[in-house]
Scaffold this active site. Structure first.
Site, mmCIF file in Angstrom:
data_model
loop_
_atom_site.group_PDB
_atom_site.id
_atom_site.type_symbol
_atom_site.label_atom_id
_atom_site.label_comp_id
_atom_site.label_asym_id
_atom_site.label_seq_id
_atom_site.Cartn_x
_atom_site.Cartn_y
_atom_site.Cartn_z
ATOM 1 N N SER A 112 0.831 -1.206 0.000
ATOM 2 C CA SER A 112 0.000 0.000 0.000
ATOM 3 C C SER A 112 0.864 1.255 0.000
ATOM 4 C CB SER A 112 -0.817 0.037 1.293
ATOM 5 O OG SER A 112 -2.156 -0.181 1.062
ATOM 6 N N ARG A 290 2.060 -31.581 8.515
ATOM 7 C CA ARG A 290 1.140 -31.863 9.607
ATOM 8 C C ARG A 290 0.510 -33.263 9.436
ATOM 9 N NH1 ARG A 290 -0.217 -30.872 14.797
ATOM 10 N NH2 ARG A 290 -2.459 -31.042 15.125
ATOM 11 N N MET A 359 -6.989 -24.592 6.771
ATOM 12 C CA MET A 359 -6.061 -25.716 6.565
ATOM 13 C C MET A 359 -4.943 -25.737 7.611
ATOM 14 S SD MET A 359 -5.943 -25.347 2.483
ATOM 15 C CE MET A 359 -4.998 -26.789 2.024
ATOM 16 N N GLU A 385 -9.638 1.530 -3.224
ATOM 17 C CA GLU A 385 -9.415 1.645 -4.677
ATOM 18 C C GLU A 385 -10.640 1.176 -5.456
ATOM 19 O OE1 GLU A 385 -6.513 2.612 -6.240
ATOM 20 O OE2 GLU A 385 -4.949 2.394 -4.725
HETATM 21 P P1 TGC Z 1 -18.155 9.299 -14.357
HETATM 22 O O1 TGC Z 1 -19.193 10.299 -14.736
HETATM 23 O O2 TGC Z 1 -18.288 7.887 -14.822
HETATM 24 O O3 TGC Z 1 -16.722 9.821 -14.819
HETATM 25 C C1 TGC Z 1 -16.275 11.136 -14.537
HETATM 26 C C2 TGC Z 1 -15.139 11.439 -15.499
HETATM 27 O O4 TGC Z 1 -14.058 10.553 -15.242
HETATM 28 C C3 TGC Z 1 -13.789 9.737 -16.392
HETATM 29 N N1 TGC Z 1 -13.459 8.399 -15.901
HETATM 30 C C4 TGC Z 1 -12.219 7.917 -15.894
HETATM 31 N N2 TGC Z 1 -11.078 8.447 -16.350
HETATM 32 C C5 TGC Z 1 -9.970 7.721 -16.193
HETATM 33 N N3 TGC Z 1 -9.970 6.496 -15.623
HETATM 34 C C6 TGC Z 1 -11.104 5.940 -15.152
HETATM 35 N N4 TGC Z 1 -11.068 4.741 -14.554
HETATM 36 C C7 TGC Z 1 -12.295 6.652 -15.280
HETATM 37 N N5 TGC Z 1 -13.590 6.418 -14.929
HETATM 38 C C8 TGC Z 1 -14.289 7.495 -15.327
HETATM 39 C C9 TGC Z 1 -15.048 9.790 -17.220
HETATM 40 O O5 TGC Z 1 -14.795 9.541 -18.571
HETATM 41 C C10 TGC Z 1 -15.501 11.205 -16.973
HETATM 42 O O6 TGC Z 1 -14.677 12.058 -17.740
HETATM 43 P P2 TGC Z 1 -15.260 13.435 -18.348
HETATM 44 O O7 TGC Z 1 -14.155 13.959 -19.217
HETATM 45 O O8 TGC Z 1 -16.504 13.064 -19.112
HETATM 46 O O9 TGC Z 1 -15.554 14.309 -17.183
HETATM 47 O O10 TGC Z 1 -17.987 9.345 -12.783
HETATM 48 P P3 TGC Z 1 -18.996 8.947 -11.619
HETATM 49 O O11 TGC Z 1 -19.096 10.114 -10.709
HETATM 50 O O12 TGC Z 1 -20.275 8.391 -12.206
HETATM 51 O O13 TGC Z 1 -18.185 7.801 -10.832
HETATM 52 C C11 TGC Z 1 -17.830 6.618 -11.433
HETATM 53 C C12 TGC Z 1 -17.228 5.648 -10.377
HETATM 54 C C13 TGC Z 1 -18.271 5.252 -9.341
HETATM 55 C C14 TGC Z 1 -16.803 4.423 -11.149
HETATM 56 C C15 TGC Z 1 -16.033 6.287 -9.662
HETATM 57 O O14 TGC Z 1 -16.423 7.348 -8.889
HETATM 58 C C16 TGC Z 1 -15.268 5.302 -8.800
HETATM 59 O O15 TGC Z 1 -14.391 4.603 -9.285
HETATM 60 N N6 TGC Z 1 -15.559 5.241 -7.451
HETATM 61 C C17 TGC Z 1 -14.751 4.468 -6.531
HETATM 62 C C18 TGC Z 1 -13.925 5.422 -5.688
HETATM 63 C C19 TGC Z 1 -12.533 4.901 -5.441
HETATM 64 O O16 TGC Z 1 -12.041 3.986 -6.085
HETATM 65 N N7 TGC Z 1 -11.846 5.538 -4.523
HETATM 66 C C20 TGC Z 1 -10.502 5.192 -4.239
HETATM 67 C C21 TGC Z 1 -9.866 6.190 -3.294
HETATM 68 S S1 TGC Z 1 -8.107 6.069 -3.273
HETATM 69 C C22 TGC Z 1 -7.809 4.666 -2.403
HETATM 70 O O17 TGC Z 1 -8.647 3.900 -2.050
HETATM 71 C C23 TGC Z 1 -6.388 4.416 -2.143
HETATM 72 S S2 TGC Z 1 -6.062 3.038 -1.195
HETATM 73 C C24 TGC Z 1 -4.435 3.000 -1.500
HETATM 74 C C25 TGC Z 1 -3.664 1.960 -0.851
HETATM 75 O O18 TGC Z 1 -3.465 2.037 0.373
HETATM 76 O O19 TGC Z 1 -3.131 1.079 -1.602
HETATM 77 P P1 FAD Z 2 -19.139 3.450 0.857
HETATM 78 O O1 FAD Z 2 -18.931 4.165 -0.426
HETATM 79 O O2 FAD Z 2 -20.008 4.105 1.872
HETATM 80 O O3 FAD Z 2 -19.735 2.004 0.525
HETATM 81 C C1 FAD Z 2 -20.359 1.179 1.503
HETATM 82 C C2 FAD Z 2 -20.956 -0.031 0.775
HETATM 83 O O4 FAD Z 2 -21.953 0.432 -0.162
HETATM 84 C C3 FAD Z 2 -19.914 -0.788 -0.060
HETATM 85 O O5 FAD Z 2 -20.168 -2.161 0.011
HETATM 86 C C4 FAD Z 2 -20.178 -0.305 -1.470
HETATM 87 O O6 FAD Z 2 -19.805 -1.264 -2.469
HETATM 88 C C5 FAD Z 2 -21.685 -0.086 -1.443
HETATM 89 N N1 FAD Z 2 -22.117 0.867 -2.462
HETATM 90 C C6 FAD Z 2 -21.762 2.182 -2.580
HETATM 91 N N2 FAD Z 2 -22.343 2.716 -3.665
HETATM 92 C C7 FAD Z 2 -23.079 1.737 -4.238
HETATM 93 C C8 FAD Z 2 -23.889 1.658 -5.416
HETATM 94 N N3 FAD Z 2 -24.039 2.705 -6.236
HETATM 95 N N4 FAD Z 2 -24.480 0.484 -5.696
HETATM 96 C C9 FAD Z 2 -24.308 -0.591 -4.914
HETATM 97 N N5 FAD Z 2 -23.552 -0.594 -3.793
HETATM 98 C C10 FAD Z 2 -22.947 0.563 -3.480
HETATM 99 N N6 FAD Z 2 -8.983 6.693 0.080
HETATM 100 C C11 FAD Z 2 -8.159 7.658 -0.405
HETATM 101 O O7 FAD Z 2 -8.605 8.634 -1.009
HETATM 102 N N7 FAD Z 2 -6.812 7.566 -0.226
HETATM 103 C C12 FAD Z 2 -6.231 6.537 0.446
HETATM 104 O O8 FAD Z 2 -5.003 6.481 0.577
HETATM 105 C C13 FAD Z 2 -7.087 5.524 0.993
HETATM 106 N N8 FAD Z 2 -6.562 4.516 1.734
HETATM 107 C C14 FAD Z 2 -7.405 3.639 2.383
HETATM 108 C C15 FAD Z 2 -6.886 2.726 3.306
HETATM 109 C C16 FAD Z 2 -7.736 1.872 4.001
HETATM 110 C C17 FAD Z 2 -7.173 0.941 5.021
HETATM 111 C C18 FAD Z 2 -9.129 1.898 3.741
HETATM 112 C C19 FAD Z 2 -10.070 0.958 4.438
HETATM 113 C C20 FAD Z 2 -9.649 2.798 2.823
HETATM 114 C C21 FAD Z 2 -8.801 3.693 2.151
HETATM 115 N N9 FAD Z 2 -9.313 4.675 1.298
HETATM 116 C C22 FAD Z 2 -8.489 5.640 0.775
HETATM 117 C C23 FAD Z 2 -10.758 4.823 1.151
HETATM 118 C C24 FAD Z 2 -11.397 3.794 0.211
HETATM 119 O O9 FAD Z 2 -11.115 4.081 -1.116
HETATM 120 C C25 FAD Z 2 -12.910 3.803 0.498
HETATM 121 O O10 FAD Z 2 -13.080 3.176 1.764
HETATM 122 C C26 FAD Z 2 -13.695 3.093 -0.569
HETATM 123 O O11 FAD Z 2 -13.645 3.808 -1.794
HETATM 124 C C27 FAD Z 2 -15.160 2.885 -0.159
HETATM 125 O O12 FAD Z 2 -15.719 4.051 0.363
HETATM 126 P P2 FAD Z 2 -16.496 4.016 1.779
HETATM 127 O O13 FAD Z 2 -15.626 3.345 2.764
HETATM 128 O O14 FAD Z 2 -16.970 5.387 2.057
HETATM 129 O O15 FAD Z 2 -17.736 3.054 1.518
#
Ligand code: TGC
Ligand code: FAD
Length: 406
Positions: A112, A290, A359, A385
């Site tokens: 991470s 084991r 296991m 992610e």
């Molecule tokens: P949507 O309207 O679909 O798209 C908005 C704009 O973004 C473009 N786009 C992308 N571009 C590049 N790569 C992608 N994968 C893209 N997906 C969409 C899209 O074409 C559009 O562009 P434009 O030019 O038309 O404005 O967006 P939406 O608001 O409906 O959301 C789509 C959704 C739900 C898939 C997106 O919000 C999503 O992926 N949500 C999940 C959030 C998430 O992954 N958060 C991660 C936080 S970081 C983290 O967790 C780090 S952990 C790190 C670690 O410790 O390893």
């Molecule tokens: P929510 O979005 O509230 O989701 C709760 C539940 O609802 C999930 O099961 C989800 O799948 C479901 N759900 C949500 N929307 C829908 C839908 N439309 N339809 C059906 N089901 C739905 N974020 C960063 O920006 N940077 C980081 O470095 C980072 N590091 C992280 C490290 C850890 C240890 C953890 C746990 C999280 C980290 N995150 C980070 C945040 C992470 O990306 C979010 O936790 C993740 O995107 C989910 O968001 P949430 O926890 O608010 O859950």
């Protein structure tokens, strides 16, 4: 500079040897170059020598092992896929994946730290930053002299980052940043944060916030049962004055952070295979050693079924990630392909960890074996992610053309 505190002496050194050897049931090594295998060997040796002996204690103490950062920089774990002219590795995406696999084979929390640094901090600066920003930050981030974090998620906006409320106003000579981010990996010790916030027109922009800026704090998140060897925290912005030159000029809108996530999610697909391989490798060894009912438990059909299914899933995951790596190398990978790979590989890794836990019998719940730690770590990996279900919806939208998010 980083508020690093934990040194090598703060961790108990295990005397147990790390015997890991990777399974390669389909001769997938033949698909790798000599350079890929050399990188894998170098990283694996370093991990066995430096991380394996202390990782269990770090997880038990819930302390991030700061002393590893310099070494991680030296083995090229930070931004290996970015160009050498900025002090980065200049390697291909398969090499990047292999490095993530070797790190997560030991612990998802260490992977991470490297994923965030390389894909979520260095990549946006490289892709969307000015030449001055690249020269100022990338070389130091590559060595680990500076550490970074990525602020997208907020308390009320996780899966739906488009709803974020963190915002900045243009005050003429600087930007005034307000809001909060939550669940941020590396936050408690990061020197810089790549933060996504809305401008006065409601457009999402990236800003580089530095530790020490007045009004910027990073409280640590405690009591996690998962990723205990990784530091997680909040980013709180209370009228933070950010110099205008810290705005990333090259992107506007949610596609900025989502583009970075493509790279990080790809790396996680390899990382999860590492965790799965470690569980399989440990389960195979344990079941051969084991004895119950007068013979090794590996001789019972139920154990063999579990092992055969594990290696089948690992092999399928290896092929998915390898193919995706080649698509990444040629710029052809689509977000939906990346979603399929991240979702599948983390899912199989978590299932393999749960089977391996059984296991190992009672021993499976102890720190003598890495299984329970992997299992608990993977509960975060399947959530961050993009959750397991969000990736399914991305795939669903790609194949049907229908948006089922809202
Ligand atoms: P949507 O309207 O679909 O798209 C908005 C704009 O973004 C473009 N786009 C992308 N571009 C590049 N790569 C992608 N994968 C893209 N997906 C969409 C899209 O074409 C559009 O562009 P434009 O030019 O038309 O404005 O967006 P939406 O608001 O409906 O959301 C789509 C959704 C739900 C898939 C997106 O919000 C999503 O992926 N949500 C999940 C959030 C998430 O992954 N958060 C991660 C936080 S970081 C983290 O967790 C780090 S952990 C790190 C670690 O410790 O390893
Ligand atoms: P929510 O979005 O509230 O989701 C709760 C539940 O609802 C999930 O099961 C989800 O799948 C479901 N759900 C949500 N929307 C829908 C839908 N439309 N339809 C059906 N089901 C739905 N974020 C960063 O920006 N940077 C980081 O470095 C980072 N590091 C992280 C490290 C850890 C240890 C953890 C746990 C999280 C980290 N995150 C980070 C945040 C992470 O990306 C979010 O936790 C993740 O995107 C989910 O968001 P949430 O926890 O608010 O859950």
């Amino acid at each position: 500079m980083s508020s690093a505190t934990n040194g090598e002496k703060d961790f108990h050194q295990s005397s147990k040897a790390d015997l890991f050897n990777h399974p390669d049931f389909y001769q997938i090594d033949d698909l790798l170059t000599e350079e890929h295998k050399l990188i894998r060997g170098t990283v694996r040796d370093w991990v066995k020598k430096n991380i394996s002996p202390i990782i269990e204690d770090a997880a038990q103490q819930a302390k991030f092992p700061h002393h590893l950062l310099k070494g991680l920089g030296e083995i090229g774990a930070f931004g290996p896929q970015l160009p050498a002219e900025y002090g980065c590795g200049g390697l291909d995406y398969i090499s990047y994946g292999i490095i993530m696999q070797e790190l997560e084979r030991c612990d998802s929390g260490i992977r991470s730290t490297a994923s965030v640094q390389g894909s979520l901090v260095m990549y946006p600066i490289f892709k969307f930053g000015s030449e001055e920003q690249k020269r100022k930050y990338l070389p130091k981030l590559a060595t680990g002299e500076l550490m970074g974090c990525f602020g997208l998620t907020e308390p009320d906006h996780g899966s739906n980052p488009a709803g974020m409320t963190t915002n900045f106003k243009d005050m003429g000579d600087h930007l005034l940043l307000n809001g909060a981010k939550m669940w941020i990996s590396n936050a408690p010790f990061a020197d810089v944060a790549v933060v996504w916030a809305k401008n006065e027109q409601g457009k999402i922009r990236g800003v580089i916030v530095e530790r020490g800026m007045e009004g910027f704090t990073t409280p640590e998140t405690h009591n996690k049962w998962s990723l205990r060897a990784s530091a997680t925290g909040e980013l709180v912005f209370d009228n933070v004055k950010v110099p205008k030159e810290n705005l990333l000029p090259g992107v506007e809108g949610l596609k900025g952070p989502l583009t970075c996530l493509n790279s990080a999610r790809y790396g996680i697909s390899w990382g999860a295979i590492g965790a799965a391989m470690d569980c399989y490798d440990s389960a195979l060894r344990y079941t051969k050693e084991r004895h119950q009912f007068g013979k090794p438990i590996a001789g019972f059909q139920l154990q063999q079924k579990k092992l055969a299914e594990m290696i089948t899933e690992i092999t399928k995951a290896q092929l998915l990630s390898w193919r995706l790596g080649n698509l990444m190398n040629t710029g052809k990978a689509t977000p939906a392909q990346i979603s399929m790979c991240k979702r599948n590989n983390v899912d199989i890794a978590l299932k393999i960890a749960r089977e391996a836990r059984q296991m190992h019998g009672g021993m499976g719940i102890t720190g003598e074996y890495p299984i329970m730690r992997h299992m608990m770590n993977l509960e975060s990996v399947i959530t961050y992610e993009g959750t397991h279900d969000i990736h399914l919806l991305i795939l669903g939208m790609e194949i049907t053309g229908e948006n089922a998010f809202q």
